[in-house]
Design a protein around this motif. Sequence first.
Motif, PDB file in Angstrom:
ATOM      1  N   THR A  40       0.873  -1.165   0.000  1.00 14.35           N
ATOM      2  CA  THR A  40       0.000   0.000   0.000  1.00 14.35           C
ATOM      3  C   THR A  40       0.915   1.221   0.000  1.00 14.35           C
ATOM      4  O   THR A  40       2.098   1.114   0.334  1.00 14.35           O
ATOM      5  CB  THR A  40      -0.881   0.031   1.264  1.00 14.35           C
ATOM      6  N   PRO A  41       0.389   2.383  -0.347  1.00 14.27           N
ATOM      7  CA  PRO A  41       1.232   3.585  -0.269  1.00 14.27           C
ATOM      8  C   PRO A  41       1.823   3.787   1.131  1.00 14.27           C
ATOM      9  O   PRO A  41       2.976   4.166   1.271  1.00 14.27           O
ATOM     10  CB  PRO A  41       0.274   4.718  -0.644  1.00 14.27           C
ATOM     11  N   GLU A  42       1.048   3.477   2.161  1.00 14.67           N
ATOM     12  CA  GLU A  42       1.543   3.637   3.529  1.00 14.67           C
ATOM     13  C   GLU A  42       2.683   2.654   3.823  1.00 14.67           C
ATOM     14  O   GLU A  42       3.671   3.016   4.474  1.00 14.67           O
ATOM     15  CB  GLU A  42       0.407   3.432   4.533  1.00 14.67           C
ATOM     16  N   THR A  43       2.570   1.433   3.306  1.00 12.63           N
ATOM     17  CA  THR A  43       3.633   0.446   3.488  1.00 12.63           C
ATOM     18  C   THR A  43       4.915   0.920   2.827  1.00 12.63           C
ATOM     19  O   THR A  43       6.004   0.829   3.409  1.00 12.63           O
ATOM     20  CB  THR A  43       3.215  -0.920   2.895  1.00 12.63           C
ATOM     21  N   ALA A  98       8.534  -2.710 -10.103  1.00 12.71           N
ATOM     22  CA  ALA A  98       7.613  -2.319  -9.020  1.00 12.71           C
ATOM     23  C   ALA A  98       7.723  -0.827  -8.745  1.00 12.71           C
ATOM     24  O   ALA A  98       6.703  -0.139  -8.586  1.00 12.71           O
ATOM     25  CB  ALA A  98       7.907  -3.119  -7.762  1.00 12.71           C
ATOM     26  N   ILE A  99       8.946  -0.326  -8.708  1.00 13.44           N
ATOM     27  CA  ILE A  99       9.160   1.117  -8.481  1.00 13.44           C
ATOM     28  C   ILE A  99       8.473   1.920  -9.588  1.00 13.44           C
ATOM     29  O   ILE A  99       7.780   2.903  -9.317  1.00 13.44           O
ATOM     30  CB  ILE A  99      10.669   1.449  -8.429  1.00 13.44           C
ATOM     31  N   GLN A 100       8.660   1.512 -10.837  1.00  9.42           N
ATOM     32  CA  GLN A 100       8.040   2.213 -11.965  1.00  9.42           C
ATOM     33  C   GLN A 100       6.517   2.155 -11.877  1.00  9.42           C
ATOM     34  O   GLN A 100       5.845   3.124 -12.187  1.00  9.42           O
ATOM     35  CB  GLN A 100       8.536   1.627 -13.293  1.00  9.42           C
ATOM     36  N   SER A 101       5.997   1.034 -11.460  1.00  3.43           N
ATOM     37  CA  SER A 101       4.549   0.890 -11.313  1.00  3.43           C
ATOM     38  C   SER A 101       4.022   1.833 -10.242  1.00  3.43           C
ATOM     39  O   SER A 101       2.981   2.470 -10.411  1.00  3.43           O
ATOM     40  CB  SER A 101       4.213  -0.557 -10.958  1.00  3.43           C
ATOM     41  N   TRP A 102       4.748   1.943  -9.133  1.00 10.75           N
ATOM     42  CA  TRP A 102       4.319   2.836  -8.058  1.00 10.75           C
ATOM     43  C   TRP A 102       4.307   4.285  -8.520  1.00 10.75           C
ATOM     44  O   TRP A 102       3.457   5.062  -8.112  1.00 10.75           O
ATOM     45  CB  TRP A 102       5.231   2.703  -6.844  1.00 10.75           C
ATOM     46  N   ARG A 103       5.242   4.639  -9.379  1.00 13.06           N
ATOM     47  CA  ARG A 103       5.318   6.032  -9.847  1.00 13.06           C
ATOM     48  C   ARG A 103       4.047   6.480 -10.562  1.00 13.06           C
ATOM     49  O   ARG A 103       3.722   7.655 -10.572  1.00 13.06           O
ATOM     50  CB  ARG A 103       6.509   6.210 -10.787  1.00 13.06           C
ATOM     51  N   PRO A 106      -2.064   5.868  -8.295  1.00 11.72           N
ATOM     52  CA  PRO A 106      -2.592   6.839  -7.330  1.00 11.72           C
ATOM     53  C   PRO A 106      -2.186   6.476  -5.906  1.00 11.72           C
ATOM     54  O   PRO A 106      -2.197   5.314  -5.527  1.00 11.72           O
ATOM     55  CB  PRO A 106      -4.117   6.726  -7.504  1.00 11.72           C
ATOM     56  N   GLY A 107      -1.823   7.473  -5.136  1.00  7.98           N
ATOM     57  CA  GLY A 107      -1.379   7.256  -3.759  1.00  7.98           C
ATOM     58  C   GLY A 107       0.104   6.944  -3.695  1.00  7.98           C
ATOM     59  O   GLY A 107       0.828   7.523  -2.904  1.00  7.98           O
ATOM     60  N   PHE A 108       0.550   6.032  -4.534  1.00  7.70           N
ATOM     61  CA  PHE A 108       1.958   5.664  -4.570  1.00  7.70           C
ATOM     62  C   PHE A 108       2.796   6.778  -5.184  1.00  7.70           C
ATOM     63  O   PHE A 108       3.937   6.997  -4.783  1.00  7.70           O
ATOM     64  CB  PHE A 108       2.175   4.382  -5.395  1.00  7.70           C
ATOM     65  N   SER A 109       2.247   7.460  -6.195  1.00  6.76           N
ATOM     66  CA  SER A 109       3.037   8.475  -6.903  1.00  6.76           C
ATOM     67  C   SER A 109       3.480   9.587  -5.959  1.00  6.76           C
ATOM     68  O   SER A 109       4.607  10.073  -6.056  1.00  6.76           O
ATOM     69  CB  SER A 109       2.263   9.040  -8.099  1.00  6.76           C
ATOM     70  N   VAL A 111       4.015   9.224  -2.731  1.00  4.16           N
ATOM     71  CA  VAL A 111       5.044   8.630  -1.875  1.00  4.16           C
ATOM     72  C   VAL A 111       6.371   8.579  -2.619  1.00  4.16           C
ATOM     73  O   VAL A 111       7.424   8.919  -2.075  1.00  4.16           O
ATOM     74  CB  VAL A 111       4.615   7.225  -1.388  1.00  4.16           C
ATOM     75  N   MET A 112       6.338   8.182  -3.893  1.00  6.68           N
ATOM     76  CA  MET A 112       7.564   8.114  -4.684  1.00  6.68           C
ATOM     77  C   MET A 112       8.165   9.500  -4.888  1.00  6.68           C
ATOM     78  O   MET A 112       9.381   9.652  -4.879  1.00  6.68           O
ATOM     79  CB  MET A 112       7.312   7.427  -6.031  1.00  6.68           C
ATOM     80  N   GLU A 113       7.311  10.510  -5.054  1.00  9.33           N
ATOM     81  CA  GLU A 113       7.821  11.882  -5.180  1.00  9.33           C
ATOM     82  C   GLU A 113       8.517  12.304  -3.888  1.00  9.33           C
ATOM     83  O   GLU A 113       9.576  12.930  -3.917  1.00  9.33           O
ATOM     84  CB  GLU A 113       6.676  12.841  -5.508  1.00  9.33           C
ATOM     85  N   PHE A 114       7.948  11.943  -2.746  1.00  7.87           N
ATOM     86  CA  PHE A 114       8.576  12.221  -1.449  1.00  7.87           C
ATOM     87  C   PHE A 114       9.928  11.513  -1.355  1.00  7.87           C
ATOM     88  O   PHE A 114      10.930  12.117  -0.969  1.00  7.87           O
ATOM     89  CB  PHE A 114       7.652  11.770  -0.312  1.00  7.87           C
ATOM     90  N   ILE A 115       9.969  10.237  -1.714  1.00  9.05           N
ATOM     91  CA  ILE A 115      11.200   9.454  -1.650  1.00  9.05           C
ATOM     92  C   ILE A 115      12.263  10.084  -2.544  1.00  9.05           C
ATOM     93  O   ILE A 115      13.409  10.269  -2.130  1.00  9.05           O
ATOM     94  CB  ILE A 115      10.936   7.985  -2.044  1.00  9.05           C
ATOM     95  N   ASP A 116      11.883  10.425  -3.773  1.00  3.63           N
ATOM     96  CA  ASP A 116      12.823  11.064  -4.695  1.00  3.63           C
ATOM     97  C   ASP A 116      13.357  12.377  -4.124  1.00  3.63           C
ATOM     98  O   ASP A 116      14.542  12.683  -4.251  1.00  3.63           O
ATOM     99  CB  ASP A 116      12.160  11.329  -6.052  1.00  3.63           C
ATOM    100  N   SER A 117      12.489  13.148  -3.483  1.00  4.92           N
ATOM    101  CA  SER A 117      12.896  14.431  -2.910  1.00  4.92           C
ATOM    102  C   SER A 117      13.887  14.247  -1.766  1.00  4.92           C
ATOM    103  O   SER A 117      14.871  14.985  -1.667  1.00  4.92           O
ATOM    104  CB  SER A 117      11.673  15.206  -2.410  1.00  4.92           C
ATOM    105  N   VAL A 118      13.635  13.276  -0.901  1.00  2.00           N
ATOM    106  CA  VAL A 118      14.547  13.023   0.212  1.00  2.00           C
ATOM    107  C   VAL A 118      15.905  12.576  -0.323  1.00  2.00           C
ATOM    108  O   VAL A 118      16.954  13.058   0.125  1.00  2.00           O
ATOM    109  CB  VAL A 118      13.967  11.975   1.190  1.00  2.00           C
ATOM    110  N   ILE A 119      15.893  11.671  -1.305  1.00  4.06           N
ATOM    111  CA  ILE A 119      17.145  11.183  -1.887  1.00  4.06           C
ATOM    112  C   ILE A 119      17.919  12.332  -2.526  1.00  4.06           C
ATOM    113  O   ILE A 119      19.115  12.498  -2.299  1.00  4.06           O
ATOM    114  CB  ILE A 119      16.873  10.052  -2.903  1.00  4.06           C
TER     115      ILE A 119
END
Length: 176
Positions: A40-43, A98-103, A106-109, A111-119
């Motif tokens: 899930t996006p939260e996971t 899986a990473i590409q799918s999350w991008r 909905p909901g995952f995108s 989270v992935m934007e947050f992850i990319d920003s932190v990195i």
Amino acid sequence: MKDENFTSHANEKVRIGNFKELYNKKYGDIANLNHRHPMTPETVFNLAVKYFSWAEDQAIKAIETASFQGVVTENLVHKPRVFTLRGFQLYCGVTHRAIQSWRSSPGFSEVMEFIDSVIYEQKYQLAANSIVNSGLIGKDLGIDKPQEVNINNASNAVVNDEESMKAALASVMDKL
């Protein structure tokens, strides 16, 4: 004798523990991850926070040799582990697919934007403060090349009058 024990102990610390958490997986962890643990996006968000915490706590261990007045010493140093998307992927035991799918989900995108920003921010800050190789990080972030500025007039003719020069200068200044 004390120095030999320290060196042996330091070498052992360098040899173990640097990357084991990333690769110590079973085939089923990778191949069947989505079947066993629906993401899930939260996971994914929680996994990202765990990865970032793990990376900060598990600095890369290296030995640096120093010499002073003919005495050579070896010291165990801890270098920051740079956050990477590949490291996150390995930590989670997921595929690039899986990473590409999350991008794009909905909901995952978000989270992935947050992850990319932190990195991005961690790499930028470490490089800007000369903690890691700024040239290498600059290339990774795509900020190692100067911006190109092209000045063309419509007819491609060379115009050297004062009005054209002012317009060209204004165009360049607007881009800076």
